[in-house]
Design a protein around this motif. Structure first.
Motif, PDB file in Angstrom:
ATOM      1  N   ALA A 199       0.805  -1.214   0.000  1.00  0.00           N
ATOM      2  CA  ALA A 199       0.000   0.000   0.000  1.00  0.00           C
ATOM      3  C   ALA A 199       0.839   1.265   0.000  1.00  0.00           C
ATOM      4  N   VAL A 200       2.015   1.241   0.650  1.00  0.00           N
ATOM      5  CA  VAL A 200       2.829   2.469   0.754  1.00  0.00           C
ATOM      6  C   VAL A 200       3.906   2.555  -0.312  1.00  0.00           C
ATOM      7  N   LEU A 201       4.110   1.489  -1.082  1.00  0.00           N
ATOM      8  CA  LEU A 201       5.240   1.478  -2.029  1.00  0.00           C
ATOM      9  C   LEU A 201       5.102   2.555  -3.093  1.00  0.00           C
ATOM     10  N   LEU A 202       3.951   2.617  -3.756  1.00  0.00           N
ATOM     11  CA  LEU A 202       3.792   3.633  -4.812  1.00  0.00           C
ATOM     12  C   LEU A 202       3.814   5.055  -4.270  1.00  0.00           C
ATOM     13  N   PRO A 203       3.100   5.359  -3.161  1.00  0.00           N
ATOM     14  CA  PRO A 203       3.241   6.721  -2.610  1.00  0.00           C
ATOM     15  C   PRO A 203       4.677   7.063  -2.229  1.00  0.00           C
ATOM     16  N   MET A 204       5.425   6.089  -1.739  1.00  0.00           N
ATOM     17  CA  MET A 204       6.811   6.341  -1.379  1.00  0.00           C
ATOM     18  C   MET A 204       7.644   6.687  -2.622  1.00  0.00           C
ATOM     19  N   LEU A 205       7.411   5.969  -3.702  1.00  0.00           N
ATOM     20  CA  LEU A 205       8.150   6.223  -4.928  1.00  0.00           C
ATOM     21  C   LEU A 205       7.733   7.534  -5.578  1.00  0.00           C
ATOM     22  N   ASP A 206       6.456   7.892  -5.430  1.00  0.00           N
ATOM     23  CA  ASP A 206       5.954   9.146  -5.992  1.00  0.00           C
ATOM     24  C   ASP A 206       6.366  10.352  -5.171  1.00  0.00           C
TER      25      ASP A 206
END
Length: 208
Positions: A199-206
């Protein structure tokens, strides 16, 4: 060794509470509830202040849990990644945020080969594969790097995030997203296909 929730006040939970109170004030404002907005904004301000004043140790530049009975900061066990949460919630003062930044970017603390272990490398209780005693959890990594960004340390946040993604074995490939990772070797640990890691991977990368 690490205390229990019945005997201590948690810095992360109190920082989350301050953020929740801010959100309730915003909801009240959108609803046109001026009294409710004032109430929740006042509660949030008091909670943010309590975390800054009671849970931050100026001698070691970190936020710590406190003993419920005495209010004493629990510093003997070393630093835990929960001490970075006051950056994510906007609780820390600029000077406090700078001190926390210094620890998050220190290879002897939280800038391990795979960054943001749950316990600092300097702690006598650091154990790279012992669940909450050292492995890297992506939700905690997200809060830490987002906190750095919030206070303007964007380059540091990006560099540490890039190291995490490339160092955590399989994370940048087609392997399952794991519950956590070894901070020294990047070895995948515990449950695969772990929901809050994903769940947090894409927000972290963005960088959101």
């Amino acid at each position: 060794v690490t205390g229990y929730s019945l005997t201590q006040e948690s810095v992360d939970l109190n920082a989350y509470l301050a953020a929740d109170q801010d959100h309730l004030a915003t909801i009240a404002r959108e609803l046109g509830d001026k009294a409710g907005e004032r109430h929740w904004r006042g509660r949030a301000k008091a909670t943010h202040r309590a975390v800054r004043e009671r849970m931050y140790d100026p001698e070691d530049g970190w936020f710590h849990d406190t003993a419920l009975a005495s209010g004493e900061r629990l510093t003997a066990r070393g630093r835990g990644i929960e001490g970075a949460i006051p950056l994510w919630t906007g609780t820390a003062s600029p000077a406090q945020a700078a001190a926390v930044r210094d620890k998050l970017t220190d290879p002897g603390e939280f800038a391990t080969p795979v960054p943001f272990p749950t316990v600092a490398r300097s702690s006598p209780y650091f154990a790279p594969q012992r669940y909450w005693r050292g492995p890297v959890w992506l939700d905690q990594a997200y809060f830490a790097q987002a906190g750095l960004r919030r206070y303007g340390y964007t380059a540091e946040a990006r560099a540490l995030t890039d190291r995490l993604v490339t160092g955590a074995r399989g994370l940048a490939g087609r392997s399952p997203v794991m519950e956590n990772y070894d901070p020294l070797t990047g070895a995948p640990l515990n449950s695969p296909n772990f929901s809050w890691s994903a769940a947090v991977l894409l927000p972290m990368l963005d960088g959101d």
